[in-house]
Design a protein around this motif. Structure first.
Motif, PDB file in Angstrom:
ATOM      1  N   LYS A 137       0.853  -1.195   0.000  1.00 23.42           N
ATOM      2  CA  LYS A 137       0.000   0.000   0.000  1.00 23.42           C
ATOM      3  C   LYS A 137       0.886   1.242   0.000  1.00 23.42           C
ATOM      4  N   PRO A 138       0.398   2.392  -0.468  1.00 27.75           N
ATOM      5  CA  PRO A 138      -0.842   2.579  -1.204  1.00 27.75           C
ATOM      6  C   PRO A 138      -0.686   2.109  -2.651  1.00 27.75           C
ATOM      7  N   MET A 139      -1.800   1.817  -3.299  1.00 23.09           N
ATOM      8  CA  MET A 139      -1.740   1.321  -4.667  1.00 23.09           C
ATOM      9  C   MET A 139      -1.025   2.321  -5.578  1.00 23.09           C
ATOM     10  N   THR A 140      -1.346   3.595  -5.419  1.00 24.60           N
ATOM     11  CA  THR A 140      -0.646   4.669  -6.117  1.00 24.60           C
ATOM     12  C   THR A 140      -0.979   5.982  -5.426  1.00 24.60           C
ATOM     13  N   THR A 141      -0.629   7.126  -6.033  1.00 26.17           N
ATOM     14  CA  THR A 141      -0.689   8.390  -5.294  1.00 26.17           C
ATOM     15  C   THR A 141      -1.607   9.454  -5.877  1.00 26.17           C
ATOM     16  N   ASP A 142      -2.155   9.267  -7.070  1.00 24.82           N
ATOM     17  CA  ASP A 142      -3.118  10.251  -7.588  1.00 24.82           C
ATOM     18  C   ASP A 142      -4.137   9.554  -8.461  1.00 24.82           C
ATOM     19  N   GLU A 143      -5.186  10.287  -8.828  1.00 23.86           N
ATOM     20  CA  GLU A 143      -6.314   9.687  -9.536  1.00 23.86           C
ATOM     21  C   GLU A 143      -5.972   9.312 -10.978  1.00 23.86           C
ATOM     22  N   VAL A 144      -5.031  10.012 -11.593  1.00 18.48           N
ATOM     23  CA  VAL A 144      -4.648   9.693 -12.972  1.00 18.48           C
ATOM     24  C   VAL A 144      -3.941   8.343 -13.016  1.00 18.48           C
ATOM     25  N   LYS A 145      -2.988   8.154 -12.121  1.00 15.50           N
ATOM     26  CA  LYS A 145      -2.290   6.868 -12.047  1.00 15.50           C
ATOM     27  C   LYS A 145      -3.244   5.754 -11.630  1.00 15.50           C
ATOM     28  N   CYS A 146      -4.159   6.077 -10.746  1.00 17.47           N
ATOM     29  CA  CYS A 146      -5.146   5.089 -10.310  1.00 17.47           C
ATOM     30  C   CYS A 146      -5.979   4.611 -11.492  1.00 17.47           C
ATOM     31  N   GLN A 147      -6.453   5.548 -12.316  1.00 18.93           N
ATOM     32  CA  GLN A 147      -7.260   5.164 -13.468  1.00 18.93           C
ATOM     33  C   GLN A 147      -6.456   4.321 -14.452  1.00 18.93           C
ATOM     34  N   ALA A 148      -5.193   4.653 -14.620  1.00 22.49           N
ATOM     35  CA  ALA A 148      -4.344   3.870 -15.523  1.00 22.49           C
ATOM     36  C   ALA A 148      -4.212   2.432 -15.024  1.00 22.49           C
ATOM     37  N   ILE A 149      -4.116   2.248 -13.702  1.00 25.33           N
ATOM     38  CA  ILE A 149      -4.051   0.904 -13.135  1.00 25.33           C
ATOM     39  C   ILE A 149      -5.377   0.178 -13.348  1.00 25.33           C
ATOM     40  N   LEU A 150      -6.487   0.871 -13.112  1.00 24.04           N
ATOM     41  CA  LEU A 150      -7.806   0.250 -13.313  1.00 24.04           C
ATOM     42  C   LEU A 150      -7.959  -0.220 -14.755  1.00 24.04           C
ATOM     43  N   ASP A 151      -7.532   0.620 -15.698  1.00 20.41           N
ATOM     44  CA  ASP A 151      -7.658   0.261 -17.119  1.00 20.41           C
ATOM     45  C   ASP A 151      -6.787  -0.942 -17.449  1.00 20.41           C
ATOM     46  N   LEU A 443      -8.439   6.847  -2.871  1.00 18.95           N
ATOM     47  CA  LEU A 443      -9.258   7.940  -3.400  1.00 18.95           C
ATOM     48  C   LEU A 443      -9.763   8.850  -2.282  1.00 18.95           C
ATOM     49  N   ILE A 444      -9.971   8.302  -1.077  1.00 18.86           N
ATOM     50  CA  ILE A 444     -10.325   9.170   0.044  1.00 18.86           C
ATOM     51  C   ILE A 444      -9.174  10.113   0.342  1.00 18.86           C
ATOM     52  N   GLY A 445      -7.944   9.568   0.405  1.00 20.06           N
ATOM     53  CA  GLY A 445      -6.784  10.412   0.681  1.00 20.06           C
ATOM     54  C   GLY A 445      -6.518  11.425  -0.415  1.00 20.06           C
ATOM     55  N   ILE A 446      -6.679  11.005  -1.659  1.00 24.48           N
ATOM     56  CA  ILE A 446      -6.486  11.917  -2.795  1.00 24.48           C
ATOM     57  C   ILE A 446      -7.525  13.025  -2.756  1.00 24.48           C
ATOM     58  N   ALA A 447      -8.784  12.641  -2.481  1.00 28.53           N
ATOM     59  CA  ALA A 447      -9.853  13.647  -2.385  1.00 28.53           C
ATOM     60  C   ALA A 447      -9.593  14.601  -1.229  1.00 28.53           C
ATOM     61  N   ALA A 448      -9.096  14.072  -0.110  1.00 24.08           N
ATOM     62  CA  ALA A 448      -8.797  14.936   1.036  1.00 24.08           C
ATOM     63  C   ALA A 448      -7.697  15.936   0.693  1.00 24.08           C
ATOM     64  N   ARG A 449      -6.664  15.453   0.012  1.00 25.43           N
ATOM     65  CA  ARG A 449      -5.572  16.344  -0.402  1.00 25.43           C
ATOM     66  C   ARG A 449      -6.093  17.443  -1.318  1.00 25.43           C
ATOM     67  N   LYS A 450      -6.939  17.084  -2.257  1.00 25.93           N
ATOM     68  CA  LYS A 450      -7.516  18.064  -3.178  1.00 25.93           C
ATOM     69  C   LYS A 450      -8.414  19.051  -2.432  1.00 25.93           C
ATOM     70  N   SER A 451      -9.142  18.545  -1.450  1.00 25.97           N
ATOM     71  CA  SER A 451     -10.039  19.410  -0.691  1.00 25.97           C
ATOM     72  C   SER A 451      -9.264  20.439   0.121  1.00 25.97           C
ATOM     73  N   ILE A 452      -8.158  20.019   0.718  1.00 27.57           N
ATOM     74  CA  ILE A 452      -7.334  20.959   1.486  1.00 27.57           C
ATOM     75  C   ILE A 452      -6.840  22.087   0.589  1.00 27.57           C
ATOM     76  N   LYS A 453      -6.445  21.737  -0.621  1.00 30.82           N
ATOM     77  CA  LYS A 453      -5.901  22.739  -1.537  1.00 30.82           C
ATOM     78  C   LYS A 453      -6.976  23.664  -2.101  1.00 30.82           C
ATOM     79  N   ILE A 460     -16.038  11.559  -4.828  1.00 22.99           N
ATOM     80  CA  ILE A 460     -15.242  10.412  -5.259  1.00 22.99           C
ATOM     81  C   ILE A 460     -15.527  10.056  -6.711  1.00 22.99           C
ATOM     82  N   GLU A 461     -16.760  10.147  -7.134  1.00 20.71           N
ATOM     83  CA  GLU A 461     -17.131   9.748  -8.494  1.00 20.71           C
ATOM     84  C   GLU A 461     -16.513  10.640  -9.554  1.00 20.71           C
ATOM     85  N   ASP A 462     -15.998  11.802  -9.163  1.00 22.38           N
ATOM     86  CA  ASP A 462     -15.369  12.709 -10.120  1.00 22.38           C
ATOM     87  C   ASP A 462     -13.889  12.377 -10.358  1.00 22.38           C
ATOM     88  N   LEU A 463     -13.345  11.399  -9.640  1.00 18.62           N
ATOM     89  CA  LEU A 463     -11.920  11.133  -9.713  1.00 18.62           C
ATOM     90  C   LEU A 463     -11.560  10.027 -10.703  1.00 18.62           C
TER      91      LEU A 463
END
Length: 474
Positions: A137-151, A443-453, A460-463
C-alpha cells in the motif's frame, strides 16, 4: 451487459453461483490464472528498501520457501540490491533494469515495494505481461495513475492484490464481526483518530515520504490503511470528502536545520536527533549505498523541501449514509488509535496504544499474577479492548480480544498465509483486498488532499471511473 462484451472476470463472477461470493471476497484465491501444480510459485520483487527485503522478502522466503522461490530482485540502487539479496537469502539474479528482469525471469507473481509514486509503472507493466501483482500500500498516489491501473487490470488476464495487513489484526477483525452482526444496530457515524508518536511520525518527514510528489502526503501513504479499514468495517464506498490540513511543525517550522543527523551541528539542541549508526541494518542498507542514488535515510526533518501536512482532519460521507470524522496527528507523545461507532441501538468504543489504558491492562495482569504463573500472566495482559454500551442499558460490555505473537497481533502472518499458503481459505469477513479496495482507500486520501488545496468538498465519483456503491459487494 451483453455476453458478447462481458470480460472474463465479469463472466466468472456472474456465472459461478455460490463460488462467486468467495472469488469476490478473496481475489487472491480467485486468481486461477496459472496451474502451479507442485512447482514453486516464481516471485520477482522490485524495490529493495526495508519493507521489500523484510516483510515481503526475508519473511516470505523463511515462511513459504517450500512453495515459493525468488527468481529476480530489482532496484535502481545496485548497492541496496546486493545487500537486499544477501539479507533475504535469495539465490537469484539481480537487476537494475526492470524490463530486463521481467523478460529473463518470467515470474508468476510480481511484488512491488518501490517509492509510492512509482507503483503504477510496475503494476501496469506486470499486468500487461499477464503477471499477477502484489503491491504494498498505497496502490498509487493520484487519480490519474489510479485510473491507468484500473484500465490495465481490466484488460489483463492477471489480477492485482493490495497488501492491507491491518484488516487481519484480531482486534480489527472482532470489530468487523460485531458490525456485520449489527451489535449496536445501524451505524450512523464514526469518530476515528490516529496518533503517530514523535519517533514514528517524525520518521516520515526524514524520508522520501516528506515530499508530496513521492508519497502523495500521509493522507495517502499512511491513512490509506485507516481509510481501507473504514471502507471494510462499514461495508460501503465513500461518496464525498472534505478536509483540512497544515504543515505547522516539521519542515521550515524551525530556526535551525542540518543536512543529515549524522553530521548535524545541532545534535545536542534537536529533540528529534536520531542516531542511525545504532542500527546496523540501516547502515548497511542505506548509508553504505548513498553514493549510488544520493538517498539519505537520516535526512533532516526541518529541511525546507518538505511539503506534506503534519496535521490532518477529514470528513467522509458514505453511500450508506454513515458520516465519519477522522484525524491524523504526526507528533503525539504516544502511538495509538481511538475509534467509536455510533449506532441506533448503542455505541462501540475501541482503542489501542493509549498509555493509561495500557497501564490498566498491566495492573489487571499483575492482579492475575498473584494466582497464575508468569507465562499465564503475560498471556493475560496480551489483549486489546472493546467497550459496547446499549442505549438505556446503563452498563457496558468489556470485550478482551486476545492477541498473538507477530506484527499486528498476528495479523501479518494471517495476510501472508492467505496469499501464499492457503489462497482458497474461507474468507467470510472478506479480509482479502483487491483492486477496488486499493482504489477506494487511496481515493479518500487523494480527495482529502484536493479538498485541502481547494477549500471545497470533493466527490469520489469525479476522480475515476469507479462509482460509489452503498455496499462493497454491489
Amino acid at each position: 451487459m451483453s455476453y458478447s462484451n462481458i470480460s472474463r472476470k465479469d463472466f466468472l463472477q456472474k456465472t459461478s453461483g455460490a463460488m462467486a461470493g468467495t472469488m469476490l471476497a478473496n481475489p487472491v484465491g480467485a486468481l486461477g490464472k496459472k496451474a502451479f501444480g507442485t512447482a514453486k510459485k516464481r516471485i520477482a520483487l522490485v524495490g529493495t528498501g526495508i519493507r521489500g527485503i523484510t516483510f515481503w522478502g526475508k519473511t516470505v522466503r523463511e515462511r513459504y520457501g517450500d512453495i515459493t522461490e525468488f527468481v529476480g530482485l530489482c532496484d535502481i540502487n545496485p548497492g541496496r540490491l546486493e545487500y537486499g539479496k544477501n539479507y533475504i537469502g535469495a539465490d537469484c539474479p539481480t537487476f537494475t533494469d526492470f524490463d530486463e528482469m521481467m523478460d529473463q525471469t518470467n515470474p508468476d507473481m510480481l511484488i512491488v515495494t518501490t517509492v509510492d509514486a512509482t507503483h503504477h509503472q510496475f503494476i501496469i507493466n506486470g499486468l500487461e505481461r499477464g503477471v499477477d501483482v502484489l503491491t504494498e500500500k498505497p496502490m498509487t498516489t493520484d487519480e490519474v495513475k489510479c485510473q491507468a491501473i484500473l484500465d490495465a487490470e481490466e484488460k489483463s488476464e492477471a489480477d492485482l492484490i493490495v497488501g492491507f495487513n491491518y484488516r487481519y489484526s484480531p482486534h480489527h477483525t472482532k470489530l468487523k464481526e460485531m458490525l456485520v452482526n449489527q451489535r449496536v444496530g445501524k451505524i450512523t457515524s464514526v469518530d476515528f483518530h490516529w496518533y503517530l508518536n514523535t519517533y514514528h511520525g517524525a520518521s516520515y518527514f526524514r524520508r522520501w515520504h516528506g515530499i508530496e510528489a513521492s508519497g502523495g502526503t500521509l493522507l495517502v501513504h499512511k491513512a490509506t490503511h485507516h481509510f481501507d479499514l473504514l471502507n471494510w468495517w462499514l461495508d460501503s464506498d465513500p461518496v464525498e470528502v472534505y478536509a483540512e490540513g497544515a504543515l505547522e511543525h516539521y519542515g521550515s517550522n524551525n530556526d535551525f536545520r542540518g543536512n543529515k543527523c549524522r553530521t548535524c551541528p545541532h545534535q545536542n539542541d534537536c529533540d528529534f536527533y536520531w542516531d542511525i549508526t545504532d542500527n546496523d541494518t540501516y547502515m548497511d542498507l542505506y548509508v553504505a549505498n548513498e553514493e549510488h542514488d544520493g538517498y539519505i535515510r537520516d535526512n533532516c526533518l526541518w529541511r525546507h523541501e518538505i511539503n506534506i501536512y503534519d496535521k490532518m482532519s477529514v470528513q467522509i460521507k458514505y453511500a450508506n449514509d454513515v458520516q465519519v470524522t477522522y484525524s491524523l496527528t504526526t507528533y503525539s507523545p504516544y502511538e495509538g488509535m481511538e475509534i467509536a461507532f455510533n449506532g441506533f441501538d448503542g455505541r462501540i468504543d475501541a482503542w489501542h496504544g493509549i498509555p493509561w489504558r495500557e497501564t490498566e491492562k498491566v495492573n489487571q495482569a499483575e492482579l492475575h499474577a498473584q494466582e497464575m504463573s508468569q507465562q499465564e500472566r503475560e498471556e493475560a495482559a496480551n489483549y486489546e479492548e472493546i467497550m459496547v454500551m446499549d442505549n438505556f442499558a446503563g452498563e457496558y460490555d468489556h470485550i478482551k480480544v486476545q492477541q498473538e505473537s507477530g506484527g499486528h497481533g498476528g495479523g501479518d502472518v494471517r495476510l501472508q498465509n492467505q496469499i501464499f499458503r492457503d489462497p482458497d481459505m474461507a474468507d467470510p469477513l472478506e479480509h482479502s483486498a483487491g483492486i477496488r479496495d486499493g482504489a477506494m482507500s487511496i481515493l479518500i486520501g487523494i480527495a482529502a488532499r484536493k479538498s485541502i488545496k481547494s477549500g471545497q468538498p470533493v466527490r469520489i465519483e469525479d476522480l475515476t471511473s469507479f462509482k460509489p456503491h452503498p455496499t462493497r459487494d454491489a
